[in-house]
Design a protein around this motif. Sequence first.
Motif, mmCIF file in Angstrom:
data_model
loop_
_atom_site.group_PDB
_atom_site.id
_atom_site.type_symbol
_atom_site.label_atom_id
_atom_site.label_comp_id
_atom_site.label_asym_id
_atom_site.label_seq_id
_atom_site.Cartn_x
_atom_site.Cartn_y
_atom_site.Cartn_z
ATOM 1 N N ASP A 75 0.885 -1.168 0.000
ATOM 2 C CA ASP A 75 0.000 0.000 0.000
ATOM 3 C C ASP A 75 0.917 1.210 0.000
ATOM 4 O OD1 ASP A 75 -1.876 1.952 0.287
ATOM 5 O OD2 ASP A 75 -2.911 1.039 1.984
ATOM 6 N N PRO A 76 1.166 1.809 -1.157
ATOM 7 C CA PRO A 76 2.203 2.845 -1.247
ATOM 8 C C PRO A 76 1.944 4.058 -0.370
ATOM 9 C CG PRO A 76 0.905 2.738 -3.257
ATOM 10 C CD PRO A 76 0.542 1.529 -2.461
ATOM 11 N N ILE A 77 0.683 4.486 -0.295
ATOM 12 C CA ILE A 77 0.323 5.563 0.631
ATOM 13 C C ILE A 77 -0.953 5.158 1.344
ATOM 14 C CG2 ILE A 77 -0.307 7.973 0.939
ATOM 15 C CD1 ILE A 77 1.298 8.686 -1.516
ATOM 16 N N ASP A 78 -0.820 4.702 2.566
ATOM 17 C CA ASP A 78 -1.975 4.425 3.407
ATOM 18 C C ASP A 78 -2.300 5.721 4.139
ATOM 19 O OD1 ASP A 78 -3.799 2.338 4.715
ATOM 20 O OD2 ASP A 78 -2.867 3.304 6.453
ATOM 21 N N GLY A 79 -3.377 6.367 3.709
ATOM 22 C CA GLY A 79 -3.704 7.687 4.244
ATOM 23 C C GLY A 79 -3.546 8.761 3.179
ATOM 24 N N THR A 80 -4.064 8.479 1.983
ATOM 25 C CA THR A 80 -3.919 9.448 0.890
ATOM 26 C C THR A 80 -4.603 10.774 1.217
ATOM 27 O OG1 THR A 80 -3.765 7.642 -0.709
ATOM 28 C CG2 THR A 80 -4.253 9.805 -1.591
ATOM 29 N N HIS A 81 -5.709 10.724 1.983
ATOM 30 C CA HIS A 81 -6.359 11.987 2.393
ATOM 31 C C HIS A 81 -5.372 12.851 3.171
ATOM 32 C CE1 HIS A 81 -10.456 11.551 1.048
ATOM 33 N NE2 HIS A 81 -10.577 10.349 1.595
ATOM 34 N N SER A 82 -4.660 12.260 4.116
ATOM 35 C CA SER A 82 -3.672 13.018 4.890
ATOM 36 C C SER A 82 -2.544 13.509 3.998
ATOM 37 C CB SER A 82 -3.121 12.158 6.030
ATOM 38 O OG SER A 82 -4.101 11.929 7.011
ATOM 39 N N PHE A 83 -2.081 12.640 3.087
ATOM 40 C CA PHE A 83 -1.000 13.028 2.178
ATOM 41 C C PHE A 83 -1.388 14.254 1.354
ATOM 42 C CE2 PHE A 83 0.639 12.697 -2.205
ATOM 43 C CZ PHE A 83 1.987 12.861 -1.959
ATOM 44 N N THR A 84 -2.593 14.234 0.772
ATOM 45 C CA THR A 84 -3.004 15.352 -0.077
ATOM 46 C C THR A 84 -3.284 16.616 0.738
ATOM 47 O OG1 THR A 84 -5.315 14.609 -0.034
ATOM 48 C CG2 THR A 84 -3.936 13.849 -1.860
ATOM 49 N N ALA A 85 -3.544 16.457 2.023
ATOM 50 C CA ALA A 85 -3.756 17.615 2.898
ATOM 51 C C ALA A 85 -2.449 18.132 3.493
ATOM 52 C CB ALA A 85 -4.727 17.252 4.026
ATOM 53 N N GLY A 86 -1.340 17.490 3.143
ATOM 54 C CA GLY A 86 -0.050 17.936 3.658
ATOM 55 C C GLY A 86 0.237 17.518 5.084
ATOM 56 N N ARG A 87 -0.473 16.484 5.564
ATOM 57 C CA ARG A 87 -0.280 16.011 6.947
ATOM 58 C C ARG A 87 0.611 14.758 6.921
ATOM 59 N NH1 ARG A 87 -5.724 14.694 9.546
ATOM 60 N NH2 ARG A 87 -4.697 15.198 11.533
ATOM 61 N N ALA A 88 1.717 14.806 7.608
ATOM 62 C CA ALA A 88 2.698 13.715 7.563
ATOM 63 C C ALA A 88 2.369 12.617 8.572
ATOM 64 C CB ALA A 88 4.100 14.255 7.795
ATOM 65 N N ILE A 89 1.132 12.108 8.478
ATOM 66 C CA ILE A 89 0.719 10.993 9.331
ATOM 67 C C ILE A 89 0.213 9.834 8.477
ATOM 68 C CG2 ILE A 89 0.242 12.315 11.430
ATOM 69 C CD1 ILE A 89 -2.726 12.361 10.581
ATOM 70 N N PHE A 90 0.550 9.841 7.200
ATOM 71 C CA PHE A 90 0.286 8.699 6.327
ATOM 72 C C PHE A 90 1.502 7.770 6.388
ATOM 73 C CE2 PHE A 90 2.465 11.941 3.907
ATOM 74 C CZ PHE A 90 3.436 11.228 3.236
ATOM 75 N N GLY A 91 1.434 6.667 5.669
ATOM 76 C CA GLY A 91 2.589 5.783 5.660
ATOM 77 C C GLY A 91 2.567 4.832 4.481
ATOM 78 N N THR A 92 3.734 4.317 4.132
ATOM 79 C CA THR A 92 3.854 3.242 3.159
ATOM 80 C C THR A 92 3.819 1.914 3.908
ATOM 81 O OG1 THR A 92 5.179 4.592 1.652
ATOM 82 C CG2 THR A 92 5.356 2.198 1.420
ATOM 83 N N LEU A 93 2.965 1.012 3.450
ATOM 84 C CA LEU A 93 2.829 -0.306 4.081
ATOM 85 C C LEU A 93 3.392 -1.380 3.156
ATOM 86 C CD1 LEU A 93 -0.775 -0.146 5.589
ATOM 87 C CD2 LEU A 93 1.404 0.143 6.775
ATOM 88 N N ILE A 94 4.257 -2.200 3.717
ATOM 89 C CA ILE A 94 4.865 -3.305 2.981
ATOM 90 C C ILE A 94 4.778 -4.543 3.860
ATOM 91 C CG2 ILE A 94 7.003 -4.216 1.971
ATOM 92 C CD1 ILE A 94 7.857 -1.153 1.789
ATOM 93 N N ALA A 95 4.199 -5.616 3.321
ATOM 94 C CA ALA A 95 4.111 -6.865 4.086
ATOM 95 C C ALA A 95 4.633 -8.011 3.232
ATOM 96 C CB ALA A 95 2.674 -7.151 4.504
#
Length: 267
Positions: free
Chosen positions: A84-104
Amino acid sequence: MPVTRSDIDLAHRLADTAGAIIRDYFRKPAGLEIKDDRSPVTLADREAETAMRRLIEAERSGDGIIGEEHGTKEGVSGRHWVLDPIDGTHSFTAGRAIFGTLIALVEHGWPVLGVIDQPVQRERWFGVAGRPTTFNGVPVHTRLCAELEGAVLATTSPHYFGDDAALRFLALTAATSGGHNRMTPIYGGDCYNYGLVASGQIDLVCESGLKFHDFAALVPIVEGAGGRMCDWNGDPLTAQSEGHVLAIGDPARVDDVLEALHRVHDH
């Protein structure tokens, strides 16, 4: 097949590769679109996943890949890399650095390795089944929670709960607040909240409607830090799970959480 040093190194390189792309787009025009399922996607999502898939295909051609943006490629090894390259795309597009890249890394449906990478703040939680979870290379541990009342509860958004799930979440909220709203839930955060559970900052995350790529990486991280990941019935999370997800920092509170979630049907 146990997780190898080579698997661990590859997971770190995948996170590094995605992070470099995502940082270049952060707080800049990123080509926001709305997908058919009404979720947002950006060029950063798509390009980061493409780059990770290329790396996996070059070095693990026998492994399958499950990606949020580019679908599933079946392999022959019984292993899948879940991205999941950006989990939290809403936060990413709002400029909030509380999203993350998920790799399992998943073996026969069971998550055995997980990464939560916050590329802007350069924070990385890393979990491997049977080993202690680390945060930027240093072991971390969940915290004790003596009782459910007063526990710090987080969820991404109450709007993601359907009617029945919303009632259950409100019952859990009442149990953590003591019924007097002294402790309101923390909203926003997506995968970042689960990293904070692993680090002992948050006691509990409750979410509904998640897909496998949303939670596969979280399982080894939370459990390797001493916590518990399960569904709303207390069952372990696998590729077959429906997406009702709990992360509980102190396993002693699991029964209390499940009781609170199901209490709504006892009245």
